[in-house]
Scaffold this motif. Sequence first.
Motif, PDB file in Angstrom:
ATOM      1  N   CYS A 627     -91.461   6.841 -92.666  1.00 12.59           N
ATOM      2  CA  CYS A 627     -92.638   7.508 -92.094  1.00 12.59           C
ATOM      3  C   CYS A 627     -92.311   8.047 -90.697  1.00 12.59           C
ATOM      4  O   CYS A 627     -91.187   7.918 -90.202  1.00 12.59           O
ATOM      5  N   ASN A 628     -93.299   8.660 -90.057  1.00 17.63           N
ATOM      6  CA  ASN A 628     -93.145   9.077 -88.668  1.00 17.63           C
ATOM      7  C   ASN A 628     -93.080   7.845 -87.769  1.00 17.63           C
ATOM      8  O   ASN A 628     -93.719   6.829 -88.044  1.00 17.63           O
ATOM      9  N   VAL A 629     -92.328   7.939 -86.678  1.00 17.13           N
ATOM     10  CA  VAL A 629     -92.180   6.817 -85.750  1.00 17.13           C
ATOM     11  C   VAL A 629     -92.490   7.279 -84.335  1.00 17.13           C
ATOM     12  O   VAL A 629     -92.057   8.354 -83.912  1.00 17.13           O
ATOM     13  N   ALA A 630     -93.258   6.476 -83.610  1.00 17.53           N
ATOM     14  CA  ALA A 630     -93.554   6.758 -82.198  1.00 17.53           C
ATOM     15  C   ALA A 630     -93.405   5.460 -81.402  1.00 17.53           C
ATOM     16  O   ALA A 630     -93.743   4.384 -81.898  1.00 17.53           O
ATOM     17  N   PHE A 631     -92.900   5.584 -80.176  1.00 12.93           N
ATOM     18  CA  PHE A 631     -92.645   4.406 -79.350  1.00 12.93           C
ATOM     19  C   PHE A 631     -93.555   4.367 -78.125  1.00 12.93           C
ATOM     20  O   PHE A 631     -94.006   5.407 -77.626  1.00 12.93           O
ATOM     21  N   PHE A 632     -93.775   3.135 -77.623  1.00 11.32           N
ATOM     22  CA  PHE A 632     -94.437   2.953 -76.330  1.00 11.32           C
ATOM     23  C   PHE A 632     -93.530   2.092 -75.458  1.00 11.32           C
ATOM     24  O   PHE A 632     -92.711   1.316 -75.967  1.00 11.32           O
ATOM     25  N   SER A 633     -93.662   2.239 -74.153  1.00 13.62           N
ATOM     26  CA  SER A 633     -92.793   1.507 -73.243  1.00 13.62           C
ATOM     27  C   SER A 633     -93.473   1.301 -71.898  1.00 13.62           C
ATOM     28  O   SER A 633     -94.261   2.139 -71.449  1.00 13.62           O
ATOM     29  N   MET A 634     -93.149   0.175 -71.283  1.00  6.77           N
ATOM     30  CA  MET A 634     -93.621  -0.101 -69.918  1.00  6.77           C
ATOM     31  C   MET A 634     -92.741   0.579 -68.882  1.00  6.77           C
ATOM     32  O   MET A 634     -93.024   0.532 -67.691  1.00  6.77           O
ATOM     33  N   ASP A 635     -91.658   1.221 -69.330  1.00  8.27           N
ATOM     34  CA  ASP A 635     -90.682   1.810 -68.418  1.00  8.27           C
ATOM     35  C   ASP A 635     -90.429   3.268 -68.787  1.00  8.27           C
ATOM     36  O   ASP A 635     -89.836   3.562 -69.825  1.00  8.27           O
ATOM     37  N   GLU A 636     -90.870   4.163 -67.932  1.00  5.33           N
ATOM     38  CA  GLU A 636     -90.676   5.590 -68.196  1.00  5.33           C
ATOM     39  C   GLU A 636     -89.191   5.959 -68.233  1.00  5.33           C
ATOM     40  O   GLU A 636     -88.796   6.944 -68.855  1.00  5.33           O
ATOM     41  N   GLU A 637     -88.358   5.136 -67.568  1.00  7.27           N
ATOM     42  CA  GLU A 637     -86.923   5.405 -67.514  1.00  7.27           C
ATOM     43  C   GLU A 637     -86.154   4.733 -68.655  1.00  7.27           C
ATOM     44  O   GLU A 637     -84.930   4.772 -68.678  1.00  7.27           O
ATOM     45  N   ASN A 638     -86.849   4.099 -69.562  1.00  6.88           N
ATOM     46  CA  ASN A 638     -86.200   3.515 -70.730  1.00  6.88           C
ATOM     47  C   ASN A 638     -85.349   4.593 -71.404  1.00  6.88           C
ATOM     48  O   ASN A 638     -85.845   5.687 -71.698  1.00  6.88           O
ATOM     49  N   PRO A 639     -84.049   4.340 -71.647  1.00  8.61           N
ATOM     50  CA  PRO A 639     -83.167   5.377 -72.214  1.00  8.61           C
ATOM     51  C   PRO A 639     -83.697   5.978 -73.519  1.00  8.61           C
ATOM     52  O   PRO A 639     -83.571   7.189 -73.737  1.00  8.61           O
ATOM     53  N   LEU A 640     -84.258   5.153 -74.363  1.00  8.42           N
ATOM     54  CA  LEU A 640     -84.788   5.677 -75.625  1.00  8.42           C
ATOM     55  C   LEU A 640     -85.966   6.600 -75.366  1.00  8.42           C
ATOM     56  O   LEU A 640     -86.071   7.672 -75.996  1.00  8.42           O
ATOM     57  N   ILE A 641     -86.834   6.239 -74.441  1.00  8.39           N
ATOM     58  CA  ILE A 641     -87.989   7.064 -74.098  1.00  8.39           C
ATOM     59  C   ILE A 641     -87.528   8.408 -73.535  1.00  8.39           C
ATOM     60  O   ILE A 641     -88.070   9.476 -73.895  1.00  8.39           O
ATOM     61  N   LYS A 642     -86.522   8.384 -72.675  1.00 10.92           N
ATOM     62  CA  LYS A 642     -85.995   9.630 -72.094  1.00 10.92           C
ATOM     63  C   LYS A 642     -85.381  10.513 -73.186  1.00 10.92           C
ATOM     64  O   LYS A 642     -85.569  11.732 -73.198  1.00 10.92           O
ATOM     65  N   LYS A 643     -84.666   9.866 -74.126  1.00  5.99           N
ATOM     66  CA  LYS A 643     -84.044  10.623 -75.223  1.00  5.99           C
ATOM     67  C   LYS A 643     -85.117  11.277 -76.092  1.00  5.99           C
ATOM     68  O   LYS A 643     -85.014  12.461 -76.449  1.00  5.99           O
TER      69      LYS A 643
END
Length: 874
Positions: A627-643
């Motif tokens: 399915c579609n995947v979306a992430f949440f994070s407490m860190d805007e600089e999280n490498p996965l979030i940036k990618k």
Amino acid sequence: MKILKIQALRGPNIWSVQRKKLIQMRLDLEEMEQFPTNKIDGFGERIQAMFPTMYDHRCSEGVPGGFFSRIERGTWMGHVIEHIALEIQTLAGMETGFGRTRETKTSGIYNVVFSYTEENVGLFAAESAVAIAEALIAGTDYDLEADIQKMREIRERVRLGPSTGSIVEEAVARDIPWIRLGTNSLVQLGYGINQVRFQATMTAKTSSIAVDIACNKEETKRMLSNASIPVAGGDICVDNEGLEKTIAKIGYPIVIKPLDGNHGKGASINVMNLEDAKEGLIYAQQYSRRVIVEKFITGFDFRVLVIDNKIVAAAQRVPAHVKGNGTSTIQELIDTENLDPRRGYGHENVLTEITVDRDTTDLLAKMNYTLETIPRKGEIVYLKSTANLSTGGTSVDVTDMMHPENIFLSERISRVIGLDICGIDIMAENLTQPLNENGGVILEVNAAPGFRMHLAPSEGLPRNVAAPVIDMLYPPGKPSRIPIIAVTGTNGKTTTTRLLAHIVKNNGYKVGFTTSDGIYIQNHMLEKGDTTGPVSTEYILKDPTVEFAVLETARGGILRSGLGFSRCDIGIITNISADHLGLNDIDTLSDLAKVKKTVVRSVKKDGWAVLNADDAECVKIAGELDCNVAFFSMDEENPLIKKLGKEGKIVAVYENGYVTIKKGDWKIRVERATHVPLTLGGKAKFMIANVLAATLASYLYGFKTEDISLSLQTFIPSVAQTPGRMNIFDFKKFKVLIDFAHNPAGYMAVEDYLNNVEATKKIGIIAGVGDRRDEDIKECGLIAGRMFDHIIIRQEKYLRGRTEEEIINLILEGIESSGRDITYEIIPKETEAIKHAINSAEEGSFITALSDVVTNAIDIVQRYLDKENEENIS
């Protein structure tokens, strides 16, 4: 060998999301762990002799005979038992094929998993397979046929009938979910507000008045006659006097049948004299005091099926019979007929086995025949007075042969009686001519007609008569499902679920949700307790008022019986951390992730899995999803979030104090964290993570950010909204916090919050849980030692195989490892521990009760606070 546990998985599970009906048996091979099949003399020959049809089991070899090759080379008994369980179900008429056998981390103990069609049969097959394997090992005789017959009997007792089953199968083919309501034929199609119920072939649209009319054969005849529809002459009788009067009026031959009968029970046909008529009256009155006496009409027995006032099928029904060959007795002919592979026990096959009963012997007696009579070659000997398939009759499809006048007549009858599904019994020479020309009549109208004669006629074209039923119940455009958001994870499940339910409710839906403290519909608690399993899910999905479901889904229910829904629109994993490890073969975080993954694997193709980018196990899971995947994070600089940002993907982050939705380079700041009461002024970081998960899921579902923002601002953490989740009670001189934290991750979340709390003294009330690993209990003690100045240890519950002293010593070991000079005391009872902490609290203290029974703790603290408020008022 010893069976340790057998359980039925009824929904998506850790073994398969698609195969929802599985038996999981935990099996201890004991000494057989040392004896694979190639070390048991003669085992291969014996199993091939008992189960020659197992040649079709390809096993991992992928070719016919593959399983026997594995036997020859050597395989363990758990694997053999899996194949036996599958094969004996197939031999009993229930085709199954999926199986898995995996050794646990304990040597010699296996999980044997196999599919089933009927749960009770599957449970029986598990035990039977072990007994058969033991007999094969020992080389002793085993009555296999007795077990197979037992499984047939169980199936006939618990299965859906062929008519009900055909409607369910058609619904499944159209992706309409279903729930069986009880153990009979009452079924719910669809979920929540979009559900429709039916029983056998009566639906929620069936008029109760029409059913009453159809069940009253006298009233049916009167209404049809008044509508100029041909019916057989006759009357209702209750005694011999009435019988004789009716016969005098209509003459012989006659038919006698109970007024309230069905399936031909109690009927006598072609009665030619008064003596037989009186006997027929007595026979019919075994089923109904009032009896119909009608003119016997010669011809053939036809059944016409009308659904939604449109004719869909017609069949000629032929009573059970045999054809003489000039050498065999009637009993021998019956036995030969029952060898027909189309005949089976009950409803297992197209035709039912012919049994000999009073009706049979009476018919033969009228011909001066017995079961030992040898009919002449070509002679047809009828064995039943009615043509019901359930008594061994056969059917011939004649749908395409009906005259237009008879089609018009049948559809008109369904409207005259008022039935949405209507079975019309006709006696006539044929249906190719109008009934008013060939003298045919309507015998009766059925409110719950059987479908089997049309689904699988003995001759002619099968008719999918279930399809028009589903067309009627779910016309194009009518939905059958409701939106489902499922929430799992180690910590934060309940809070995230409650916040989502609040958001959904504020968007105008009637929401049902399940949590670890109860089942709620529109914020009304209907059931109290830990309701995070499939039974609670089904409770919500069965409620006809629910428009949207938000379901907390815990590991226990998934392991016990799978998910309670077939698929969801959005699945959320808040986090995966050490908890309940060492239980139910879940020993590592990877094992735990496999369980939690079941929820997001059940997300529909165009739905969304919402995962925690700060959690390594969640990140691993993402690559395995369709399915579609979306992430949440407490860190805007999280490498996965940036990618993901560079790829233009949607994410939710906590940045510059805001709960924010990001897509590529643009941001939508939904709300400042300090304005979200749930975050306790932004101090409870783990609550911000829960807010991110709920916000992202709401946004992906399609809710507007301004509506989400308003809901975040109006969701107030309290005993009512979030019981046991960071509940703070403000006393005049000190504060008390109650939280459900019970594992290292939960303790660390509380520690993070307390680091932002100023207090003269931080007091903790803690306990261990006996079924957790030593290292988990010690780590909780370590964290408690870091965040509290004084600790009260209480340990009256949840020993789960340990002693109170053992758990307390592990906690103390953890506290000492913190390296701080911590004072502590032991007060076994939680109620006494809380009372002591409150009564001895110094001004400016902050008491934290980490309670596993939050309602008890809340009640105690609330009473103290109420008492203080009353004193202040006075």
